[in-house]
Design an enzyme around this catalytic site. Structure first.
Site, PDB file in Angstrom:
ATOM      1  N   GLU A  49       5.635   0.149  -3.072  1.00  0.00           N
ATOM      2  CA  GLU A  49       4.415  -0.290  -3.756  1.00  0.00           C
ATOM      3  C   GLU A  49       4.440  -1.803  -3.934  1.00  0.00           C
ATOM      4  O   GLU A  49       5.509  -2.422  -3.987  1.00  0.00           O
ATOM      5  CB  GLU A  49       4.340   0.409  -5.130  1.00  0.00           C
ATOM      6  CG  GLU A  49       3.094   0.017  -5.929  1.00  0.00           C
ATOM      7  CD  GLU A  49       2.802   0.942  -7.114  1.00  0.00           C
ATOM      8  OE1 GLU A  49       3.640   1.816  -7.422  1.00  0.00           O
ATOM      9  OE2 GLU A  49       1.727   0.781  -7.714  1.00  0.00           O
ATOM     10  N   ASN A 196      -4.550   8.132  -6.104  1.00  0.00           N
ATOM     11  CA  ASN A 196      -3.204   8.249  -6.672  1.00  0.00           C
ATOM     12  C   ASN A 196      -3.325   8.437  -8.176  1.00  0.00           C
ATOM     13  O   ASN A 196      -4.045   7.682  -8.849  1.00  0.00           O
ATOM     14  CB  ASN A 196      -2.403   6.968  -6.398  1.00  0.00           C
ATOM     15  CG  ASN A 196      -1.098   6.940  -7.195  1.00  0.00           C
ATOM     16  OD1 ASN A 196      -0.151   7.625  -6.856  1.00  0.00           O
ATOM     17  ND2 ASN A 196      -1.063   6.163  -8.283  1.00  0.00           N
ATOM     18  N   GLU A 197      -2.651   9.437  -8.691  1.00  0.00           N
ATOM     19  CA  GLU A 197      -2.675   9.700 -10.139  1.00  0.00           C
ATOM     20  C   GLU A 197      -4.110   9.571 -10.661  1.00  0.00           C
ATOM     21  O   GLU A 197      -4.387   8.832 -11.614  1.00  0.00           O
ATOM     22  CB  GLU A 197      -1.692   8.792 -10.889  1.00  0.00           C
ATOM     23  CG  GLU A 197      -0.263   9.014 -10.410  1.00  0.00           C
ATOM     24  CD  GLU A 197       0.848   8.502 -11.323  1.00  0.00           C
ATOM     25  OE1 GLU A 197       0.558   7.728 -12.251  1.00  0.00           O
ATOM     26  OE2 GLU A 197       2.011   8.886 -11.093  1.00  0.00           O
ATOM     27  N   TYR A 264       8.839  12.242 -12.848  1.00  0.00           N
ATOM     28  CA  TYR A 264       9.928  11.288 -13.071  1.00  0.00           C
ATOM     29  C   TYR A 264      10.933  11.857 -14.060  1.00  0.00           C
ATOM     30  O   TYR A 264      10.556  12.546 -15.016  1.00  0.00           O
ATOM     31  CB  TYR A 264       9.376   9.958 -13.607  1.00  0.00           C
ATOM     32  CG  TYR A 264       8.715   9.122 -12.528  1.00  0.00           C
ATOM     33  CD1 TYR A 264       9.471   8.380 -11.632  1.00  0.00           C
ATOM     34  CD2 TYR A 264       7.328   9.085 -12.402  1.00  0.00           C
ATOM     35  CE1 TYR A 264       8.874   7.624 -10.631  1.00  0.00           C
ATOM     36  CE2 TYR A 264       6.717   8.334 -11.398  1.00  0.00           C
ATOM     37  CZ  TYR A 264       7.499   7.600 -10.521  1.00  0.00           C
ATOM     38  OH  TYR A 264       6.917   6.847  -9.528  1.00  0.00           O
ATOM     39  N   GLU A 321       6.108  11.056  -5.636  1.00  0.00           N
ATOM     40  CA  GLU A 321       6.789  10.143  -6.556  1.00  0.00           C
ATOM     41  C   GLU A 321       7.793  10.959  -7.353  1.00  0.00           C
ATOM     42  O   GLU A 321       7.417  11.898  -8.064  1.00  0.00           O
ATOM     43  CB  GLU A 321       5.808   9.424  -7.490  1.00  0.00           C
ATOM     44  CG  GLU A 321       4.980   8.380  -6.777  1.00  0.00           C
ATOM     45  CD  GLU A 321       4.132   7.506  -7.700  1.00  0.00           C
ATOM     46  OE1 GLU A 321       4.528   7.285  -8.861  1.00  0.00           O
ATOM     47  OE2 GLU A 321       3.063   7.059  -7.246  1.00  0.00           O
ATOM     48  N   GLN A 370      11.505   3.821  -6.118  1.00  0.00           N
ATOM     49  CA  GLN A 370      10.898   3.256  -4.931  1.00  0.00           C
ATOM     50  C   GLN A 370      11.978   2.580  -4.105  1.00  0.00           C
ATOM     51  O   GLN A 370      13.051   2.283  -4.622  1.00  0.00           O
ATOM     52  CB  GLN A 370       9.822   2.248  -5.306  1.00  0.00           C
ATOM     53  CG  GLN A 370       8.708   2.842  -6.132  1.00  0.00           C
ATOM     54  CD  GLN A 370       7.490   1.926  -6.239  1.00  0.00           C
ATOM     55  OE1 GLN A 370       7.420   0.877  -5.636  1.00  0.00           O
ATOM     56  NE2 GLN A 370       6.541   2.354  -7.071  1.00  0.00           N
TER      57      GLN A 370
HETATM   58  O1  AHR Z   1       6.236   4.194  -9.358  1.00  0.00           O
HETATM   59  C1  AHR Z   1       5.669   3.477 -10.408  1.00  0.00           C
HETATM   60  C2  AHR Z   1       4.343   4.039 -10.836  1.00  0.00           C
HETATM   61  O2  AHR Z   1       4.529   5.319 -11.368  1.00  0.00           O
HETATM   62  C3  AHR Z   1       3.316   4.258  -9.765  1.00  0.00           C
HETATM   63  O3  AHR Z   1       2.584   3.117  -9.489  1.00  0.00           O
HETATM   64  C4  AHR Z   1       2.412   5.296 -10.365  1.00  0.00           C
HETATM   65  O4  AHR Z   1       1.789   6.090  -9.396  1.00  0.00           O
HETATM   66  C5  AHR Z   1       3.337   6.073 -11.280  1.00  0.00           C
HETATM   67  O5  AHR Z   1       2.806   6.231 -12.529  1.00  0.00           O
END
Ligand code: AHR
Length: 519
Positions: A49, A196-197, A264, A321, A370
């Site tokens: 990103e 995205n999201e 996450y 992600e 990432q």
């Molecule tokens: O990876 C960091 C961020 O986490 C990304 O930009 C977003 O899609 C997610 O919330």
């Protein structure tokens, strides 16, 4: 219930073995003679990103930086990623994607507009890295591009035009621009995420609204010149099962190749105070492992929902992600999300990849967040210096599973306990490659003990040659620093022996990831 799911559930709920014939504390059983579905190499994908020092001062560096470069692309990074056979790279975001106007990033760099990266640090970008530079990077990496398209602040025309620019073979104004920009031939991009999201930074939509918008946008994501677009819908965050249900109910299935999931690992469970990436005690170590293993519960639940609407399993689940997210390293820009990477991260990566392998009947693509200098990175840089993280070494070790056939495995093991909580101390996945070699990847998350383990290869007449590799370290807080880049790496593992015709016994050190190759 599907047997693969059963294997997954066993992994989560594994319990102590009471087997008089086998004194080992852990028994892994692999169905060696029953190869199942292919583990798509795209499960081993990555994410770049426009965030912190991932693109600018990561992949794309100042012309004066004294490292090998192709244009401004940093070649030591490219070579490192080529060594792990990176299958795909997602770009340009993340949250950044829904503010990215692709036309700002093409043509003469001197005339490209400067724009503000409002999501990440509020910094100004000169757009010197754009579509053609990304495509060049993917070419150097020999990987497939996965473009995340803007649904938040761009129109469906912007999406259609971008794909025409990339993929159309014939003459048009846009393909004329592509030719002027140095690429007469179409690029043939196939993976496109649409939004995205969209439940968060990508527009704060309801799932019903998103599903309608997706139906519209995807119609303009055309298959130019025979290049089929694999359209990936924005799926849920973590446990938002309703989002998945609504999307699968409201979007005709032929419109999507896949649907995403973001999850996450937060070691503390508290997004406001995520904890340090290097200085933590056993509570945060345990929290990191436990919350990473929760991926299995998610995949079990999402598989059940997807099976209800898509019983023939055509739609891919794309975990685009994932990874551990900690507090930033002190005194670095809080908007840049720069964190270190420890032995804990290696165990999280290996355990998560084991889960993905075991759920490869539905998970066909995934992207660690990432690649460089952000969150759970593979590579960290400091001016000319570069290091490979423990997570990198796990991806290197797990290359053997790319496009191999899953071998169903079950594990019976003790729990690693902290306070009132527990997780299975061992997890596993296994596969057979096109040369007939089997690979069994085993993780011991227990920091306090080595574990005697037996791997039983059901259906195998006789075991041939065996070799092994290991990633381990004395402490879960250990990491590779710029002054000691080789502290955690892959080494040879020999602590195993054959037992009978179809069993291998081995000793797993505390905090270790072992892959056995069995002929
Ligand atoms: O990876 C960091 C961020 O986490 C990304 O930009 C977003 O899609 C997610 O919330």
């Amino acid at each position: 219930m599907d047997k693969t799911i059963l294997a997954g559930l066993l992994l989560l709920t594994g319990s102590a073995v009471a087997n008089a014939a086998t004194p080992a504390t852990t028994v892994i059983t692999v169905q060696a003679d029953q190869p199942r579905q292919t583990i798509s190499r795209h499960i081993y994908g990555h994410f770049a990103e426009h965030l912190g020092r991932c693109i600018y001062d990561g992949f794309w560096v100042d012309s004066n930086l004294n490292v090998e470069k192709d244009g401004r692309i940093r070649m030591d990074i490219v070579n490192a990623l080529r060594n792990i056979d990176i299958p795909n790279l997602r770009w340009p975001g993340g949250c950044y994607a829904d503010e990215y106007q692709w036309r700002d990033g093409i043509g003469d760099p001197a005339t490209r507009p400067a724009t503000v990266n409002s999501n990440w640090g509020g910094i100004t970008e000169d757009n010197s890295f754009g579509t053609d530079e990304f495509m060049k990077l993917c070419d150097l990496l020999d990987c497939e591009p996965y473009i995340s398209a803007n649904m938040g602040t761009a129109t469906s025309k912007d999406l259609r035009d971008w794909i025409e620019y990339l993929n159309y073979k014939g003459d048009s104004y846009l393909t004329g621009l592509r030719k002027e920009n140095g690429h007469p031939e179409p690029y043939g991009v196939s993976f496109f995420g649409i939004g995205n999201e969209s439940w968060g930074c990508g527009g704060h939509m309801t799932p019903e609204h998103y599903a309608d918008e997706f139906r519209k946008y995807q119609g303009y994501a055309r298959d130019y010149s025979g290049f089929k677009i694999n359209k990936i819908a924005c799926g849920p965050n973590a446990t938002d099962y309703n989002w998945m249900e609504v999307c699968l109910k409201n979007i005709p299935h032929y419109m999507m190749w896949g649907i995403s999931l973001h999850y996450y690992t937060i070691a503390t469970g508290d997004w406001g105070k995520k904890g340090s990436s290097t200085q933590f005690g056993e509570d945060e170590y345990f929290g990191g492992i436990k919350n990473a293993l929760f991926m299995e519960t998610l995949l079990n639940n999402y598989s059940a929902i997807m099976d209800k609407y898509d019983p023939s399993r055509k739609i891919a689940l794309v975990v685009d992600e994932w990874g551990i997210w900690t507090d930033v390293i002190p005194e670095t820009n809080p908007g840049f999300l720069y964190q270190q990477n420890t032995m804990r991260d290696a165990l999280i990566a290996a355990s998560t990849l084991n889960i993905f392998n075991n759920y490869s009947f539905r998970v066909r693509m995934a992207n660690l967040a990432q690649a460089i200098n952000v969150l759970q990175s593979l590579v960290l840089t400091d001016k000319e210096r570069m290091l490979l993280t423990p997570t990198y070494h796990i991806f290197k070790m797990y290359k053997v599973h790319h496009d191999a056939s899953l071998l169903q495995s079950t594990v019976s093991t003790n729990d690693y306990k902290l306070g009132n909580e527990s997780v299975p101390e061992v997890n596993v996945s296994a596969s057979k490659d096109s040369n007939g070699k089997m690979h069994v990847s085993i993780v011991n998350v227990n920091p306090h003990k080595s574990i005697d383990t037996e791997v039983i290869l059901n259906g195998l007449a006789a075991i041939g040659d065996i070799s092994g590799e290991i990633v381990t370290s004395a402490a879960y807080t250990d990491y590779n620093s710029f002054d000691d880049t080789g502290k955690i790496t892959i080494t040879e593992f020999n602590d195993f022996k054959k037992k009978g015709n179809n069993t291998v016994s081995l000793n797993l050190p505390p905090l270790s990831v072992v892959t056995l190759e069995i002929q």
